[in-house]
Write a protein that holds these residues in place. Structure first.
Motif, PDB file in Angstrom:
ATOM      1  N   ALA A 297       0.867  -1.183   0.000  1.00  0.00           N
ATOM      2  CA  ALA A 297       0.000   0.000   0.000  1.00  0.00           C
ATOM      3  C   ALA A 297       0.904   1.234   0.000  1.00  0.00           C
ATOM      4  O   ALA A 297       2.122   1.118   0.198  1.00  0.00           O
ATOM      5  CB  ALA A 297      -0.894  -0.013   1.231  1.00  0.00           C
ATOM      6  N   PRO A 298       0.358   2.424  -0.231  1.00  0.00           N
ATOM      7  CA  PRO A 298       1.200   3.632  -0.208  1.00  0.00           C
ATOM      8  C   PRO A 298       1.971   3.816   1.102  1.00  0.00           C
ATOM      9  O   PRO A 298       3.074   4.358   1.100  1.00  0.00           O
ATOM     10  CB  PRO A 298       0.196   4.770  -0.406  1.00  0.00           C
ATOM     11  N   ASP A 299       1.424   3.323   2.223  1.00  0.00           N
ATOM     12  CA  ASP A 299       2.137   3.448   3.499  1.00  0.00           C
ATOM     13  C   ASP A 299       3.082   2.278   3.762  1.00  0.00           C
ATOM     14  O   ASP A 299       3.724   2.218   4.804  1.00  0.00           O
ATOM     15  CB  ASP A 299       1.148   3.601   4.652  1.00  0.00           C
ATOM     16  N   GLY A 300       3.159   1.341   2.833  1.00  0.00           N
ATOM     17  CA  GLY A 300       4.087   0.219   2.964  1.00  0.00           C
ATOM     18  C   GLY A 300       3.479  -1.056   3.514  1.00  0.00           C
ATOM     19  O   GLY A 300       4.125  -2.106   3.487  1.00  0.00           O
ATOM     20  N   THR A 301       2.274  -1.001   4.052  1.00  0.00           N
ATOM     21  CA  THR A 301       1.646  -2.216   4.567  1.00  0.00           C
ATOM     22  C   THR A 301       1.253  -3.120   3.401  1.00  0.00           C
ATOM     23  O   THR A 301       0.874  -2.637   2.328  1.00  0.00           O
ATOM     24  CB  THR A 301       0.386  -1.889   5.402  1.00  0.00           C
TER      25      THR A 301
END
Length: 143
Positions: free
Chosen positions: A62-66
């Motif tokens: 995801a954009p946040d890295g998750t």
């Protein structure tokens, strides 16, 4: 009402249906291709053959890295510049990270189906138009 008139009416109805389906199909296609997508590396979790393509279970960041997981359908297309199999990346809408597709053009399946139906209706309109002309010509002969 004569047969030629009925066929002519069927031709007009099919032509109107073809035009409406074409308008809807091209709008859907433009909307699907209008979504800005970014290419993201993805890991193939599993792949199952399903007729004209494969059902892919992929994991991507995801954009946040998750990590996110998605199930997508990948049509098997044999065309220049289009990877025939999963190439290790997916295309994601940054505004909606759950909107993921295996190819850049986006979700164009329903637009394509609508345009195919429009083409079928157009062929039907041409066929009934020709049949109407032939029957009208045949009806013009004296009995």
């Amino acid at each position: 009402m004569s047969v030629s008139v009925v066929l002519a009416l069927a031709c007009v109805v099919l032509l109107v249906i073809a035009v409406l389906l074409a308008v809807v199909g091209f709008r859907r296609l433009r909307r699907a291709r209008g979504v800005r997508r970014v290419r993201v590396p993805a890991t193939l979790v599993s792949q199952t053959y399903a007729g004209a393509g494969d059902v892919l279970h992929v994991e991507y960041p995801a954009p946040d890295g998750t990590p996110l997981r998605a199930t997508i359908y990948m049509w098997l297309v044999n065309a220049p510049g289009v990877p025939y199999t999963f190439d290790g990346t997916v295309w994601v809408d940054p505004a909606d990270p759950t909107d993921v597709t295996p190819r850049r053009q986006g979700r164009t399946t329903w637009a394509t189906v609508t345009l195919i139906l429009a083409a079928i209706a157009l062929v039907g309109a041409i066929g009934t138009g020709i049949a109407s002309a032939v029957v009208a010509f045949a009806e013009s002969f004296p009995t």
